[in-house]
Design a protein around this motif. Structure first.
Motif, PDB file in Angstrom:
ATOM      1  N   ASP A  39     -11.287   1.073   4.644  1.00 16.61           N
ATOM      2  CA  ASP A  39     -10.971   1.061   3.220  1.00 16.61           C
ATOM      3  C   ASP A  39      -9.863   2.055   2.913  1.00 16.61           C
ATOM      4  O   ASP A  39      -9.636   3.019   3.656  1.00 16.61           O
ATOM      5  CB  ASP A  39     -12.214   1.401   2.398  1.00 16.61           C
ATOM      6  CG  ASP A  39     -12.726   2.803   2.704  1.00 16.61           C
ATOM      7  OD1 ASP A  39     -13.158   3.032   3.854  1.00 16.61           O
ATOM      8  OD2 ASP A  39     -12.669   3.675   1.818  1.00 16.61           O
ATOM      9  N   VAL A  40      -9.174   1.839   1.789  1.00 22.12           N
ATOM     10  CA  VAL A  40      -8.035   2.679   1.419  1.00 22.12           C
ATOM     11  C   VAL A  40      -8.460   4.131   1.249  1.00 22.12           C
ATOM     12  O   VAL A  40      -7.783   5.053   1.722  1.00 22.12           O
ATOM     13  CB  VAL A  40      -7.390   2.162   0.118  1.00 22.12           C
ATOM     14  CG1 VAL A  40      -6.277   3.109  -0.332  1.00 22.12           C
ATOM     15  CG2 VAL A  40      -6.830   0.761   0.320  1.00 22.12           C
ATOM     16  N   LYS A  41      -9.580   4.357   0.593  1.00 19.73           N
ATOM     17  CA  LYS A  41     -10.048   5.719   0.361  1.00 19.73           C
ATOM     18  C   LYS A  41     -10.292   6.455   1.670  1.00 19.73           C
ATOM     19  O   LYS A  41      -9.866   7.603   1.846  1.00 19.73           O
ATOM     20  CB  LYS A  41     -11.339   5.687  -0.473  1.00 19.73           C
ATOM     21  CG  LYS A  41     -11.902   7.069  -0.762  1.00 19.73           C
ATOM     22  CD  LYS A  41     -13.187   6.961  -1.577  1.00 19.73           C
ATOM     23  CE  LYS A  41     -13.780   8.342  -1.846  1.00 19.73           C
ATOM     24  NZ  LYS A  41     -15.053   8.246  -2.636  1.00 19.73           N
ATOM     25  N   GLY A  42     -10.976   5.797   2.601  1.00 21.77           N
ATOM     26  CA  GLY A  42     -11.278   6.431   3.879  1.00 21.77           C
ATOM     27  C   GLY A  42     -10.029   6.707   4.696  1.00 21.77           C
ATOM     28  O   GLY A  42      -9.895   7.777   5.313  1.00 21.77           O
ATOM     29  N   SER A  44      -6.971   7.080   3.530  1.00 26.10           N
ATOM     30  CA  SER A  44      -6.216   8.120   2.840  1.00 26.10           C
ATOM     31  C   SER A  44      -6.744   9.502   3.202  1.00 26.10           C
ATOM     32  O   SER A  44      -5.970  10.428   3.491  1.00 26.10           O
ATOM     33  CB  SER A  44      -6.301   7.900   1.327  1.00 26.10           C
ATOM     34  OG  SER A  44      -5.679   8.955   0.627  1.00 26.10           O
ATOM     35  N   ALA A  45      -8.068   9.636   3.228  1.00 25.14           N
ATOM     36  CA  ALA A  45      -8.662  10.923   3.580  1.00 25.14           C
ATOM     37  C   ALA A  45      -8.408  11.272   5.038  1.00 25.14           C
ATOM     38  O   ALA A  45      -8.164  12.433   5.381  1.00 25.14           O
ATOM     39  CB  ALA A  45     -10.169  10.881   3.298  1.00 25.14           C
ATOM     40  N   ARG A  51      -3.425   7.771  -1.857  1.00 25.50           N
ATOM     41  CA  ARG A  51      -3.896   6.384  -1.781  1.00 25.50           C
ATOM     42  C   ARG A  51      -2.770   5.394  -2.071  1.00 25.50           C
ATOM     43  O   ARG A  51      -2.721   4.318  -1.482  1.00 25.50           O
ATOM     44  CB  ARG A  51      -5.045   6.162  -2.767  1.00 25.50           C
ATOM     45  CG  ARG A  51      -6.317   6.923  -2.433  1.00 25.50           C
ATOM     46  CD  ARG A  51      -7.460   6.425  -3.298  1.00 25.50           C
ATOM     47  NE  ARG A  51      -8.565   7.379  -3.293  1.00 25.50           N
ATOM     48  CZ  ARG A  51      -9.713   7.193  -3.945  1.00 25.50           C
ATOM     49  NH1 ARG A  51      -9.878   6.088  -4.670  1.00 25.50           N
ATOM     50  NH2 ARG A  51     -10.661   8.099  -3.906  1.00 25.50           N
ATOM     51  N   HIS A  55      -1.951   2.486   0.396  1.00 29.73           N
ATOM     52  CA  HIS A  55      -2.079   1.100  -0.064  1.00 29.73           C
ATOM     53  C   HIS A  55      -0.791   0.325   0.162  1.00 29.73           C
ATOM     54  O   HIS A  55      -0.808  -0.840   0.603  1.00 29.73           O
ATOM     55  CB  HIS A  55      -2.448   1.078  -1.550  1.00 29.73           C
ATOM     56  CG  HIS A  55      -2.801  -0.280  -2.065  1.00 29.73           C
ATOM     57  ND1 HIS A  55      -1.865  -1.147  -2.587  1.00 29.73           N
ATOM     58  CD2 HIS A  55      -3.999  -0.932  -2.113  1.00 29.73           C
ATOM     59  CE1 HIS A  55      -2.453  -2.269  -2.947  1.00 29.73           C
ATOM     60  NE2 HIS A  55      -3.755  -2.165  -2.682  1.00 29.73           N
TER      61      HIS A  55
END
Length: 270
Positions: A39-42, A44-45, A51, A55
């Motif tokens: 996922d984008v959040k994961g 990005s972290a 993000r 993305h």
């Protein structure tokens, strides 16, 4: 992959050509997805980037076929990377040279045949030829496992210095302890004694130590320097692998491993 990201950030190598930062970020994203961060959040972290940047780069990677996006599920490795990975494996000298010998072993035994190497301290499956008995097992090309808990890994270990065994054994024990459903290895003294016997015989036996219901016979592959670089194994379900048959197949597996070793320039010691 196309992007308008600036390429002069401080995290670029000094003097690196334009585009290096974008390439590095793209590769980092691919590695995240390969490791199961989808996922984008994961992502990005994991790579420490905004993000919005992640993305945008994910969109580029999907458009180019390197990733695949599943709505509400996340990102997966795409068809272009799968193709490149398969071509890369086929072009590796070890895999290419071993292929006819592995196919012949599979034809002789009707069992599943594996080829694997150590990548650091982890076993990496290079090749798998499914058997003809309609059985499925967890192994697959590209899978990583602790060497000491697999038949092909134990076969490889027979060619390694004995001083390396304990560390590989402890790694496998730690892995098995993560789940109550995984088979547990024998105590170290029993494991070591068994490995000493396998060295004398020239092949290893795996009695469901990696996967319940599956038994394996393995042997090491050596290169021109006489160093163990891979392992070969055959595997099948317990009904097809009584201990008597396993021991009779040991010299057959070892002969296949020796034939591959000869292709790599190895000659047996006098």
């Amino acid at each position: 992959m196309t992007s308008t990201e600036d390429t002069t950030s401080n995290d670029s190598p000094k003097g690196a050509p334009a585009g290096t930062q974008t390439l590095s970020r793209g590769l980092a994203i691919l590695e995240c997805v390969a490791d199961g961060i989808s996922d984008v959040k994961g992502i990005s972290a994991a790579i420490g980037k905004p993000r919005s940047t992640v993305h945008r780069m994910l969109g580029n990677l999907v458009a180019e076929g390197y990733l695949h996006h599943v709505p509400y599920s996340g990102y997966l490795i795409g068809p272009k990377l799968i193709r490149l990975g398969m071509v890369g494996l086929e072009q590796r000298p070890l895999v290419a040279l071993a292929k006819p010998h592995l196919e012949e072993l599979a034809r002789k035994t009707n069992d599943t045949v594996h080829l694997a190497e150590l990548d650091g301290a982890t076993l990496f499956y290079l090749s798998k030829i499914p058997g003809r008995r309609g059985l499925e097992m967890r192994s697959r090309i590209g899978k990583r496992m602790p060497a000491a808990s697999t038949g092909v890994g134990k076969g490889l270990m027979l060619g390694l210095p004995k001083s390396t065994w304990k560390g590989l054994y402890e790694q496998a024990c730690a892995f098995s302890a993560q789940s109550d459903e995984r088979p547990q290895l024998a105590p170290w003294s029993v494991f070591e004694e068994g490995m000493d016997e396998y060295v004398r015989e020239g092949f290893s036996l795996d009695f469901e130590e990696n996967e319940l219901g599956i038994r394996c016979v393995g042997a090491p592959v050596f290169d021109v320097r006489g160093e163990a670089v891979a392992g070969v194994s055959i595997a099948s379900a317990v009904p097809y692998m009584p201990e008597e048959r396993m021991r009779s197949l040991g010299p057959v597996v070892r002969a296949t491993a020796d034939a591959i070793s000869a292709e790599l320039g190895w000659t047996p010691k006098e």
